[in-house]
Design an enzyme around this catalytic site. Structure first.
Site, PDB file in Angstrom:
ATOM      1  N   ASP A 184      44.100   9.450  17.340  1.00 32.22           N
ATOM      2  CA  ASP A 184      44.574  10.648  18.032  1.00 32.22           C
ATOM      3  C   ASP A 184      43.383  11.356  18.671  1.00 32.22           C
ATOM      4  OD1 ASP A 184      47.236  10.390  17.137  1.00 32.22           O
ATOM      5  OD2 ASP A 184      46.728  11.346  15.234  1.00 32.22           O
ATOM      6  N   ARG A 244      47.035   6.493  20.074  1.00 35.21           N
ATOM      7  CA  ARG A 244      48.211   7.251  19.643  1.00 35.21           C
ATOM      8  C   ARG A 244      48.304   8.536  20.464  1.00 35.21           C
ATOM      9  NH1 ARG A 244      53.108   5.828  17.689  1.00 35.21           N
ATOM     10  NH2 ARG A 244      53.885   7.367  16.237  1.00 35.21           N
ATOM     11  N   ARG A 263      57.003  11.614  25.470  1.00 34.06           N
ATOM     12  CA  ARG A 263      56.423  12.619  24.584  1.00 34.06           C
ATOM     13  C   ARG A 263      55.396  13.504  25.298  1.00 34.06           C
ATOM     14  NH1 ARG A 263      55.247   9.906  18.716  1.00 34.06           N
ATOM     15  NH2 ARG A 263      57.402   9.696  18.070  1.00 34.06           N
ATOM     16  N   LYS A 322      56.603  15.980  23.003  1.00 30.82           N
ATOM     17  CA  LYS A 322      57.723  16.009  22.070  1.00 30.82           C
ATOM     18  C   LYS A 322      57.498  17.167  21.108  1.00 30.82           C
ATOM     19  CE  LYS A 322      59.981  13.775  18.179  1.00 30.82           C
ATOM     20  NZ  LYS A 322      61.378  13.708  18.617  1.00 30.82           N
TER      21      LYS A 322
END
Ligand SMILES: *[C@@H]1O[C@H](CO)[C@@H](O)[C@H](O)[C@H]1NC(C)=O
Length: 456
Positions: free
Chosen positions: A170, A192, A252, A255
């Site tokens: 991330d 990610r 996303r 999201k």
């Protein structure tokens, strides 16, 4: 000669130090964030010094004046799986088996990835992390703002976190924090999420002037666009998301899947082959944004509350907030109109303070000129949406944001690579065919139960 050279070097360094500070001031929900404050700016010599200074107890202004490269420690031929979404082989994303059950029944394979991406750099309270000019790059590792507060991240580029692999890393992850300003940051080529919050609260956050660049050769939607853009699972987060450039993504983006409030204004979405907003829980006020070539900008299908301002809604907004809201501008984009009044009544506008919103016609050009790294100079203000006493008059909210649901979060969850989340796609949100097969767990249990289960 040597003395002269070091004298020049020292002078140059002082010059950099004197100039490189946080530029502008945080606005929106993170107004008041001071980071390292007036601490003398310091430039770490290498990756280990950067790691140490980010995590120690000193308030610091840490200069990112070059590339810090964390790559090199590989997991060779390690366990991975091939999710259903990967219908395109090397142009898709396989997933690293990170031991959370996500790979489930997917066929296993081996893959080689860099260990650095799986855990971000921990950031202790009271830090400013500031890029110098356009030189500030953190390669191979993201930032982990867990259990921390009062952080400014400005003008740096985070890149190359195993972009071939889901769970590869991330960019910036927030959890159990407060007062976070992410400004003029670029995130690219992550495995990610570019930015993720949750599951504990992320408190008051402003994400501004940032460049979320989804261009990739390894796409979960098999089309050169990154699917995992921004995931908001923090309970009771208050986020101002403003003047960002979100492009070449496919899902996303963002999201929102927890009780939280997102005020989303003056951003520029461009070239999204899947969906931008997927709001399965929480509130999003979406105004004055540009959506260009976005397959699904927003929809009324999620279980969360969305108020996406159209020209029909300006007066609704006026009566609820005491000011005119700014309609979004959509070109070559699809969206289902949705204007849920519950968003306006739950807007903690008094906590966000006063803001000025750019006319939507100016947004695309403004964002292209300002978002990302290397756009700041010490003489110009970074803050496009300035605190102002103009016509924008925030009113106190009568209804606080929803009471957060407590989710037990054992300390081991902090150590987990990336997010456990995540696996949960909203079942109620229409998924365009390009993302319909995007990896999600076979489970049909509620997201909350699933999350708790995965934590244990
Ligand atoms: C951060 O700064 C605040 C305000 O100066 C101070 O109260 C707090 O103790 C600091 N936190 C740490 C961990 O140094």
């Amino acid at each position: 000669m040597a003395i002269l050279r070091s004298l020049i070097a020292a002078t140059a360094l002082l010059g950099v130090a004197a100039r490189a500070q946080v530029v502008g001031a945080p606005f929106g929900f993170a107004a008041g964030t001071t980071g390292g404050g007036d601490a003398s700016p310091v430039a770490p010599a290498d990756e280990s010094e950067l790691t140490e200074w980010l995590a120690d107890d000193e308030p610091r202004v840490i200069l990112i004046d070059k590339e810090f490269n964390f790559l090199g420690d590989q997991c060779v031929d390690c366990e991975c799986c091939i999710p259903d979404s990967n219908t395109c082989g090397d142009a898709g994303q396989n997933a690293i088996e990170v031991g959370i059950g996500w790979c489930s029944d997917y066929p296993t394979t081996t893959c080689t990835y860099d260990n650095a991406g799986l855990d971000g750099l921990d950031v202790s309270p009271n830090k400013s992390i500031v890029g110098v000019g356009d030189a500030g790059v953190i390669r191979g590792k993201g930032l982990r703002l867990h259990g921390t507060s009062n952080i400014i991240v400005q003008n740096i580029h985070i890149t190359e976190l195993n972009p071939q692999y889901i769970w590869g890393g991330d960019g910036i992850s927030l959890d159990g924090c407060d007062l976070i300003w992410i400004d003029h940051v670029k995130v690219s080529l992550v495995g990610r999420q570019m930015i993720v919050t949750g599951y504990e609260t992320s408190g008051s956050v402003t994400i501004s002037n940032s460049d979320l660049d989804g261009a990739t050769d390894w796409s979960a939607s098999c089309d050169g666009h990154h699917y995992w853009t921004v995931l908001a699972l923090g309970e009771d987060d208050k986020v101002t998301f403003s003047n960002n450039y979100i492009h070449q993504t496919s899902g996303r983006a963002p999201k929102i899947g927890a009780s939280s409030f997102w005020h989303v204004l003056n951003n520029y979405w461009s070239d999204n082959t899947g969906h931008a907003f997927d709001v399965s829980e929480g509130n999003a006020l979406i105004e004055g944004n540009v959506f260009e070539d976005v397959n699904s900008a927003y929809t009324d299908k999620g279980a969360g509350s969305v108020f996406a301002v159209s020209s029909d809604d300006e007066s609704t907004c006026s009566s609820a907030l005491g000011r005119t809201c700014i309609p979004n501008l959509l070109t070559d984009s699809n969206a289902t109109p949705v204007a849920d009044d519950a968003v306006l009544s739950s807007f903690p506008a008094d906590e966000e303070g006063e803001i000025t919103i750019l006319p939507v016609e100016e947004v695309a050009a403004y964002v292209l000129a300002n978002a990302g790294v290397g756009k700041l100079s010490s003489t110009s203000s970074s803050t496009p949406v300035v605190a102002s006493s103009s016509s924008v008059v925030p009113i106190p909210t009568s209804t606080p944001v929803s009471i957060p649901t407590f989710i037990p979060s054992p300390s081991s969850s902090y150590a987990a690579p990336a997010r456990v989340e995540t696996a949960i796609e909203s079942t109620s949100t229409p998924t365009p065919s390009s993302v319909g097969s995007t990896p999600h767990p076979p489970s049909t249990c509620s997201s909350r139960r699933r999350r708790r289960h995965l934590h244990q």
